[in-house]
Design an enzyme around this catalytic site. Sequence first.
Site, PDB file in Angstrom:
ATOM      1  N   LYS A 193       0.829  -1.214   0.000  1.00 42.87           N
ATOM      2  CA  LYS A 193       0.000   0.000   0.000  1.00 42.87           C
ATOM      3  C   LYS A 193       0.856   1.254   0.000  1.00 42.87           C
ATOM      4  CE  LYS A 193       0.539   1.153   4.549  1.00 42.87           C
ATOM      5  NZ  LYS A 193       0.724   2.463   5.201  1.00 42.87           N
ATOM      6  N   ASP A 246      -6.109  -0.102   4.693  1.00 41.92           N
ATOM      7  CA  ASP A 246      -4.842   0.624   4.777  1.00 41.92           C
ATOM      8  C   ASP A 246      -4.499   1.286   3.453  1.00 41.92           C
ATOM      9  OD1 ASP A 246      -2.706   1.579   6.170  1.00 41.92           O
ATOM     10  OD2 ASP A 246      -1.735  -0.346   6.497  1.00 41.92           O
TER      11      ASP A 246
END
Length: 338
Positions: A193, A246
Amino acid sequence: MKIIVLGAGAWGTALAVSASGQQHRVTLWARNADQVWSMEQRRQNQRYLPDVVLPPGLAFSSAELSGLQALAFDADLVVVATPMAALRPMLTTLRGLRAPVAWLCKGFETPVCKPLGLLAHEIQALVAPEMVAGVLSGPSFALEVARGQPTALVAASVHEAVRQALVAAFHSPSLRVYANEDIVGVEVGGAVKNVLAIATGLCDGLHLGLNARAALITRGLAEMTRLGLALGARAETFMGLSGLGDLVLTATGDLSRNRRVGLALAQGQTLQQATSALGHVAEGVYSARTVVQRALVLGVNMPIAQAVVDLLDGQMTPQQAVARLMGREPTEELAASA
């Protein structure tokens, strides 16, 4: 509980504040004795969380590395809050510790003498295989946690004792902690991420629009999932807090350091200028190449991550990176190699 937090950056400090507020006995350790003195005297972490008052029950330590085992000897939980680059020496120092250990860092270790960088649990398996350990991860900005704003995290480990210790330490009215056995998936989500957030910052910095941002996040999630499955993770993990959650936070939140790197590159800044202005570590810059290297070895296609690497290496301009991604051949959305 007696909790030792090793590392007084923003995230380590925030969790120490949160746990201390739940009446746990918390000690926050920092390598820099001057920083510890300042926190003790001023009840603030002026460098990393200057607007947060440190609770009176929070203790501090600047013990030498050689003394960390003694510091943590009778702890119920030891939390390693260092950047990924410092995890290996810290776990080596803690070898033989009986207490559950959990790390907070997200990313892949930058390879030094080995061809591929490792995830945190892979490092631990090499340097401290007897350790009962795991990770605390999920969508979270340190400042909001320190302020007591609602947050949800994931405690991931193959050891039930670690999951239980993390829930007992940090679950509170403002902080929900969910247990998960899939440490591989949770760590892959936390690593990838950051890379995708650089790409999304680039997208927003170039004013490509909300359609482009949505497409980038969605296709980035597909890349993350493909890599995770190839490494042995469970698909459902990537639809949870440490995957989709996230990713959305880091890719769109104004407090995201990795997103800010992408924004700066879109404005024509060099990588050095972009990272120097942060004052903190942006893990995506350091783990992007390793993400792509691991993917190539496994035969996993990650065109967005590859574009980020080429951009960071100066092989493409931001505009060229976008053109390459949009110019790819058509494919099916759910194709394994899409």
